[in-house]
Design a protein around this motif. Structure first.
Motif, PDB file in Angstrom:
ATOM      1  N   ASP A  27       4.485   7.393   4.556  1.00  0.00           N
ATOM      2  CA  ASP A  27       4.870   8.024   3.246  1.00  0.00           C
ATOM      3  C   ASP A  27       5.702   8.016   2.336  1.00  0.00           C
ATOM      4  O   ASP A  27       5.660   7.496   1.127  1.00  0.00           O
ATOM      5  CB  ASP A  27       4.506   9.752   3.652  1.00  0.00           C
ATOM      6  CG  ASP A  27       2.300   9.202   3.981  1.00  0.00           C
ATOM      7  OD1 ASP A  27       1.846   8.092   3.861  1.00  0.00           O
ATOM      8  OD2 ASP A  27       2.346  10.061   4.491  1.00  0.00           O
ATOM      9  N   ALA A  28       6.892   8.642   2.311  1.00  0.00           N
ATOM     10  CA  ALA A  28       8.272   9.257   1.908  1.00  0.00           C
ATOM     11  C   ALA A  28       9.308   7.431   1.183  1.00  0.00           C
ATOM     12  O   ALA A  28       9.074   6.975   0.526  1.00  0.00           O
ATOM     13  CB  ALA A  28       9.256   9.471   2.417  1.00  0.00           C
ATOM     14  N   ALA A  29       8.665   6.875   2.242  1.00  0.00           N
ATOM     15  CA  ALA A  29       9.175   5.017   1.266  1.00  0.00           C
ATOM     16  C   ALA A  29       8.111   4.720   1.121  1.00  0.00           C
ATOM     17  O   ALA A  29       8.766   4.232   0.046  1.00  0.00           O
ATOM     18  CB  ALA A  29       9.515   4.428   3.057  1.00  0.00           C
ATOM     19  N   ALA A  30       7.295   4.485   0.801  1.00  0.00           N
ATOM     20  CA  ALA A  30       6.106   4.107  -0.635  1.00  0.00           C
ATOM     21  C   ALA A  30       6.282   5.123  -1.645  1.00  0.00           C
ATOM     22  O   ALA A  30       6.817   4.644  -2.661  1.00  0.00           O
ATOM     23  CB  ALA A  30       4.307   3.717   0.677  1.00  0.00           C
ATOM     24  N   SER A  31       6.620   6.282  -1.363  1.00  0.00           N
ATOM     25  CA  SER A  31       6.895   7.066  -2.590  1.00  0.00           C
ATOM     26  C   SER A  31       8.531   6.499  -3.214  1.00  0.00           C
ATOM     27  O   SER A  31       8.548   6.337  -4.366  1.00  0.00           O
ATOM     28  CB  SER A  31       6.907   8.861  -2.456  1.00  0.00           C
ATOM     29  OG  SER A  31       7.133   9.518  -3.325  1.00  0.00           O
ATOM     30  N   ARG A  32       8.972   6.622  -2.271  1.00  0.00           N
ATOM     31  CA  ARG A  32      10.659   5.689  -2.489  1.00  0.00           C
ATOM     32  C   ARG A  32      10.346   4.856  -3.704  1.00  0.00           C
ATOM     33  O   ARG A  32      11.374   4.289  -4.324  1.00  0.00           O
ATOM     34  CB  ARG A  32      11.465   6.198  -1.513  1.00  0.00           C
ATOM     35  CG  ARG A  32      12.448   7.203  -1.697  1.00  0.00           C
ATOM     36  CD  ARG A  32      13.600   7.157  -0.690  1.00  0.00           C
ATOM     37  NE  ARG A  32      13.453   5.838   0.417  1.00  0.00           N
ATOM     38  CZ  ARG A  32      12.938   6.539   1.914  1.00  0.00           C
ATOM     39  NH1 ARG A  32      12.584   8.501   1.538  1.00  0.00           N
ATOM     40  NH2 ARG A  32      12.614   6.670   2.983  1.00  0.00           N
ATOM     41  N   ARG A  33       9.246   3.915  -3.214  1.00  0.00           N
ATOM     42  CA  ARG A  33       9.590   2.327  -3.901  1.00  0.00           C
ATOM     43  C   ARG A  33       8.202   2.383  -4.960  1.00  0.00           C
ATOM     44  O   ARG A  33       8.782   1.444  -5.672  1.00  0.00           O
ATOM     45  CB  ARG A  33       8.699   1.036  -2.744  1.00  0.00           C
ATOM     46  CG  ARG A  33      10.111   0.913  -1.968  1.00  0.00           C
ATOM     47  CD  ARG A  33       9.332   0.587  -0.710  1.00  0.00           C
ATOM     48  NE  ARG A  33      10.599  -0.327   0.218  1.00  0.00           N
ATOM     49  CZ  ARG A  33      10.849   0.734   0.974  1.00  0.00           C
ATOM     50  NH1 ARG A  33      10.533   1.818   1.186  1.00  0.00           N
ATOM     51  NH2 ARG A  33      11.614   0.302   1.869  1.00  0.00           N
ATOM     52  N   GLY A  34       7.435   3.806  -5.164  1.00  0.00           N
ATOM     53  CA  GLY A  34       6.880   3.569  -6.071  1.00  0.00           C
ATOM     54  C   GLY A  34       5.211   2.971  -6.196  1.00  0.00           C
ATOM     55  O   GLY A  34       4.578   2.473  -7.137  1.00  0.00           O
ATOM     56  N   ILE A  35       5.293   3.179  -4.754  1.00  0.00           N
ATOM     57  CA  ILE A  35       4.058   1.559  -4.245  1.00  0.00           C
ATOM     58  C   ILE A  35       3.269   2.886  -3.542  1.00  0.00           C
ATOM     59  O   ILE A  35       3.162   3.534  -2.708  1.00  0.00           O
ATOM     60  CB  ILE A  35       4.245   0.626  -3.524  1.00  0.00           C
ATOM     61  CG1 ILE A  35       5.167   1.104  -2.407  1.00  0.00           C
ATOM     62  CG2 ILE A  35       4.589  -0.465  -4.364  1.00  0.00           C
ATOM     63  CD1 ILE A  35       5.680  -0.753  -1.576  1.00  0.00           C
ATOM     64  N   ALA A  36       1.867   2.407  -3.350  1.00  0.00           N
ATOM     65  CA  ALA A  36       0.941   3.032  -2.529  1.00  0.00           C
ATOM     66  C   ALA A  36       0.903   3.181  -0.780  1.00  0.00           C
ATOM     67  O   ALA A  36       1.431   1.525  -0.819  1.00  0.00           O
ATOM     68  CB  ALA A  36      -0.573   2.871  -2.226  1.00  0.00           C
ATOM     69  N   LEU A  37       0.688   3.740  -0.221  1.00  0.00           N
ATOM     70  CA  LEU A  37       1.057   3.470   1.430  1.00  0.00           C
ATOM     71  C   LEU A  37       0.471   2.482   2.346  1.00  0.00           C
ATOM     72  O   LEU A  37       1.087   1.756   2.664  1.00  0.00           O
ATOM     73  CB  LEU A  37       0.419   4.596   2.147  1.00  0.00           C
ATOM     74  CG  LEU A  37       0.685   4.394   3.878  1.00  0.00           C
ATOM     75  CD1 LEU A  37       2.196   4.378   3.755  1.00  0.00           C
ATOM     76  CD2 LEU A  37       0.283   6.080   4.493  1.00  0.00           C
ATOM     77  N   ALA A  38      -0.832   1.844   1.510  1.00  0.00           N
ATOM     78  CA  ALA A  38      -0.654   0.996   1.799  1.00  0.00           C
ATOM     79  C   ALA A  38      -0.644   0.087   1.819  1.00  0.00           C
ATOM     80  O   ALA A  38      -1.320  -0.636   2.450  1.00  0.00           O
ATOM     81  CB  ALA A  38      -3.015   0.914   1.478  1.00  0.00           C
TER      82      ALA A  38
END
Length: 72
Positions: A27-38
């Motif tokens: 979740d944190a990695a997706a957030s850092r990248r500005g993308i959805a977890l999916a």
């Protein structure tokens, strides 16, 4: 205890079971990248060796991300 989440990959619904700690890192990695977890999971899925289970690849990815967090 495993936590199941459902995502759509290549037009198909699938469930993935991981420990909550791995989900938190993903979740944190997706957030850092500005993308959805999916979207993050879809990227990892397209890059993985088809012989390796997706859940295993997600755990390995999360371990790499956790290592980066410790170096920052």
């Amino acid at each position: 205890m495993l936590e199941k989440r459902s995502v759509t990959l290549a037009g198909h619904r699938t469930s993935i079971a991981l420990e909550p700690e791995f989900w938190a890192v993903l979740d944190a990695a997706a957030s850092r990248r500005g993308i959805a977890l999916a979207a993050l999971i879809a990227e990892i899925d397209t890059e993985r060796d088809p012989e390796r289970p997706l859940a295993s690849c997600l755990r390995v990815f999360a371990l790499g991300e956790a290592g980066r967090d410790c170096q920052d």
